[in-house]
Design a protein around this motif. Structure first.
Motif, PDB file in Angstrom:
ATOM      1  N   VAL A 174       0.835  -1.206   0.000  1.00  0.00           N
ATOM      2  CA  VAL A 174       0.000   0.000   0.000  1.00  0.00           C
ATOM      3  C   VAL A 174       0.869   1.255   0.000  1.00  0.00           C
ATOM      4  N   ALA A 175       1.919   1.252   0.838  1.00  0.00           N
ATOM      5  CA  ALA A 175       2.795   2.419   0.892  1.00  0.00           C
ATOM      6  C   ALA A 175       3.488   2.642  -0.449  1.00  0.00           C
ATOM      7  N   GLN A 176       3.943   1.568  -1.099  1.00  0.00           N
ATOM      8  CA  GLN A 176       4.602   1.709  -2.392  1.00  0.00           C
ATOM      9  C   GLN A 176       3.654   2.286  -3.435  1.00  0.00           C
ATOM     10  N   ALA A 234      12.252  14.565  -4.330  1.00  0.00           N
ATOM     11  CA  ALA A 234      13.318  13.773  -3.701  1.00  0.00           C
ATOM     12  C   ALA A 234      12.844  12.999  -2.467  1.00  0.00           C
ATOM     13  N   PRO A 235      12.088  13.620  -1.533  1.00  0.00           N
ATOM     14  CA  PRO A 235      11.633  12.834  -0.374  1.00  0.00           C
ATOM     15  C   PRO A 235      10.742  11.644  -0.772  1.00  0.00           C
ATOM     16  N   LEU A 236       9.830  11.878  -1.749  1.00  0.00           N
ATOM     17  CA  LEU A 236       8.954  10.787  -2.180  1.00  0.00           C
ATOM     18  C   LEU A 236       9.761   9.648  -2.808  1.00  0.00           C
ATOM     19  N   VAL A 237      10.725  10.016  -3.649  1.00  0.00           N
ATOM     20  CA  VAL A 237      11.554   8.996  -4.284  1.00  0.00           C
ATOM     21  C   VAL A 237      12.391   8.247  -3.241  1.00  0.00           C
ATOM     22  N   GLY A 238      12.897   8.994  -2.256  1.00  0.00           N
ATOM     23  CA  GLY A 238      13.684   8.344  -1.200  1.00  0.00           C
ATOM     24  C   GLY A 238      12.858   7.345  -0.408  1.00  0.00           C
ATOM     25  N   TRP A 239      11.634   7.762  -0.021  1.00  0.00           N
ATOM     26  CA  TRP A 239      10.757   6.829   0.697  1.00  0.00           C
ATOM     27  C   TRP A 239      10.382   5.637  -0.181  1.00  0.00           C
ATOM     28  N   LEU A 240      10.190   5.889  -1.462  1.00  0.00           N
ATOM     29  CA  LEU A 240       9.837   4.803  -2.385  1.00  0.00           C
ATOM     30  C   LEU A 240      10.979   3.787  -2.486  1.00  0.00           C
ATOM     31  N   VAL A 241      12.212   4.296  -2.578  1.00  0.00           N
ATOM     32  CA  VAL A 241      13.365   3.387  -2.624  1.00  0.00           C
ATOM     33  C   VAL A 241      13.461   2.578  -1.336  1.00  0.00           C
ATOM     34  N   LEU A 242      13.197   3.219  -0.201  1.00  0.00           N
ATOM     35  CA  LEU A 242      13.241   2.519   1.083  1.00  0.00           C
ATOM     36  C   LEU A 242      12.186   1.417   1.148  1.00  0.00           C
ATOM     37  N   VAL A 243      10.972   1.715   0.679  1.00  0.00           N
ATOM     38  CA  VAL A 243       9.892   0.716   0.697  1.00  0.00           C
ATOM     39  C   VAL A 243      10.239  -0.474  -0.201  1.00  0.00           C
ATOM     40  N   VAL A 244      10.773  -0.178  -1.392  1.00  0.00           N
ATOM     41  CA  VAL A 244      11.164  -1.264  -2.296  1.00  0.00           C
ATOM     42  C   VAL A 244      12.266  -2.120  -1.669  1.00  0.00           C
ATOM     43  N   ALA A 245      13.238  -1.463  -1.016  1.00  0.00           N
ATOM     44  CA  ALA A 245      14.307  -2.214  -0.360  1.00  0.00           C
ATOM     45  C   ALA A 245      13.751  -3.094   0.760  1.00  0.00           C
TER      46      ALA A 245
END
Length: 558
Positions: free
Chosen positions: A34-36, A63-74
């Motif tokens: 859901v977060a992704q 940038a913050p959205l992309v950073g959170w997105l990368v974290l969720v994918v990881a």
């Protein structure tokens, strides 16, 4: 077996913590999915609203959205890695626990309950059959948990974002388990037939390997080839039939999921065009729509990989649920068999073929050889199983001395079976030799082995072996010929100081020279004051006996 059978958790403790871990990871995965989707929708929506030519300010906002997105994918990758790692470990432990329970329960059931050809089936189940449970643990069960967590969570999020798309997905969702149920009905019988074909093939191959040396000696080693090939073809056809249905059902599920997502995409596109839906919400719904159906599609795809294991688990549970014979508590140790008369009194064992043996009475006296003879199927080996306490009789009893009961039909035994069997040396038709050096297999010290080997002729075999007594012997006597393995087993019977020696067809599969070795061994046992029960049919062995009991058909010949 149900998707998650409670019997699996009861019989395999390793499955319990794994199920708990899978459920926890399922909830984490649902939150990450859901977060992704929401992060991706907001990032794409902001990028589109800011225009194609993104300036430095726009990148700073993304940038913050992309950073959170990368974290969720990881995190999703990490969860997948943890799931895969512990899935294989739990599968290995659960299968090992279940296999151990099956083997222990089958042993406790005894030879009578596993007669009529069931023993090879249990062997196939405990080896190759239960190994098929690994896909169930590694692939099917995690997807099943995701279907119970991710699908409801994403559907509720879609409902909160846009109810029309949620209604379309809710209308399509029941079709997926419906098709899965139909596929399950079709594949259940095929999986059971495949397991049965594999068990028949395993039983045939085991019997063939066990008797290959005898068949080769008789020039009939190629005879069973057609039967083994027919069983292999049956197993191949059953497996290919299951795979055929798996591919067809997978195509149906993929088509259903694709059309469902397409309906949602068309509806979202039309409402975006007419301005009834904002871009971020539309993108979020489009990203979440496949995630709603993805776990169910994966369950359907992995269902077929688990059917063989589920069929094996059903067979294992059916075996484990068979009640064990009630064992009475022993009231005392067994008497010293070197000075005790052993009696089988009016022993009767009823089978599907009749009573074999029927009203059998035998007296075994220390220092004497008693021969049990009769045609095949008259109950000689069954009488041995009753004597050893492996098989309770339907009538009669086995008594040591005056009143020490080993096993009886009408009363519990009074003798500690373990203490009784410590005084018994049993040589079955096919000797059982544990892996190790030849010296370890025979036992005893150097002097005892040398004296016994001189009687059985094993000393000649040892002299011909390059490593002598240090020669490694594999499981079942691998590395030795049939005659050499028989000589090793006879030597062990002489070395082991057991007062009661039971020889079941000791000359089976042997030539005349080896038969003379058996005769010398029997004479040596008698001279040592042992009590010997000899199951035989060859005239030379019967002639060496002090007492002879002949079983003819279902009655004992007086």
């Amino acid at each position: 077996m149900r998707p998650l059978d409670p019997r699996l958790l009861r019989h395999a403790r390793a499955a319990r913590w794994y199920v708990a871990l899978t459920v926890a990871l399922g909830f984490v995965t649902a939150a990450l999915v859901v977060a992704q989707a929401l992060l991706l929708a907001h990032a794409l929506g902001r990028a589109v609203s800011d225009g194609v030519d993104l300036g430095a300010g726009a990148w700073d906002a993304l940038a913050p959205l992309v950073g959170w997105l990368v974290l969720v994918v990881a995190l999703r990758v990490l969860v997948t890695v943890v799931q895969e790692r512990y899935a294989h470990r739990a599968a290995a432990r659960a299968v090992a626990e279940l296999r151990e329970r099956v083997v222990a329960h089958a042993t406790a059931l005894g030879p009578r309950r596993l007669g009529d050809g069931r023993a090879p089936e249990v062997v196939a189940l405990a080896t190759r059959g239960l190994d098929d449970l690994e896909p169930y643990f590694v692939r099917y069960l995690p997807q099943l948990v995701l279907a119970a967590t991710v699908t409801p969570a994403t559907l509720l999020v879609v409902l909160g974002l846009e109810w029309v798309s949620a209604a379309i997905l809710a209308a399509v969702l029941p079709l997926v388990p419906l098709f899965m149920w139909l596929v399950g009905v079709l594949t259940q019988g095929r999986s059971q037939r495949g397991l049965a074909a594999m068990q028949r093939l395993s039983a045939q191959v085991l019997d063939l390997v066990a008797g290959l040396s005898t068949l080769r000696a008789l020039g009939r080693e190629r005879g069973p080839g057609a039967r083994v090939q027919a069983l292999g073809d049956a197993h191949r056809r059953a497996t290919m039939g299951t795979l055929r249905i798996a591919f067809l059902s997978g195509m149906v599920l993929e088509l259903l999921a694709t059309l469902s997502v397409a309906l949602v995409a068309v509806g979202v596109g039309l409402r975006l065009v007419h301005g009834h839906l904002d871009l971020v919400t539309g993108l979020a719904v489009l990203v979440l729509a496949p995630e709603v159906l993805a776990p169910l599609r994966a369950v359907g795809a992995q269902f077929h990989a688990s059917t063989d294991g589920v069929a094996a688990a059903e067979a294992a549970f059916a075996l484990l649920e068979e009640p064990l014979p009630v064992a009475a508590a022993a009231t005392g140790p067994a008497p010293d068999l070197s000075r005790t008369v052993v009696r089988l009194e009016h022993v009767t064992v009823r089978t599907a073929r009749g009573a074999t043996p029927d009203d059998l009475s035998v007296v075994l006296t220390p220092g004497r050889v008693t021969a049990l003879a009769g045609p095949p199927g008259s109950g000689k080996s069954t009488a041995v199983e009753v004597l050893l306490g492996l098989l309770p009789p339907d009538e009669g009893r086995v008594v040591l001395g005056e009143d020490a009961v080993v096993v009886a039909a009408d009363a519990p035994g009074t003798v500690d079976l373990a203490d009784f069997r410590r005084q018994v040396s049993w040589l079955p038709q096919r000797p059982v030799l544990e892996p190790g050096t030849l010296a370890q297999v025979v036992g005893g010290d150097d002097e005892q082995r040398a004296a016994a080997a001189a009687v059985t002729g094993l000393d000649v075999v040892v002299d011909e072996l390059p490593e002598g007594w240090a020669t490694r012997v594999g499981r079942g006597g691998h590395g030795l010929s049939v005659g050499q393995a028989q000589r090793a087993a006879l030597t062990r019977a002489l070395v082991v100081a057991a007062p009661l020696v039971v020889l079941d067809e000791p000359t089976a599969h042997l030539d005349d020279a080896s038969e003379r070795v058996v005769l010398r061994t029997v004479a040596a046992l008698r001279d040592a004051g042992r009590t010997v029960l000899l199951v035989a049919h060859r005239p030379a062995l019967l002639a060496c006996a002090d007492d002879l009991v002949v079983l003819a058909g279902e009655r004992v010949t007086p």
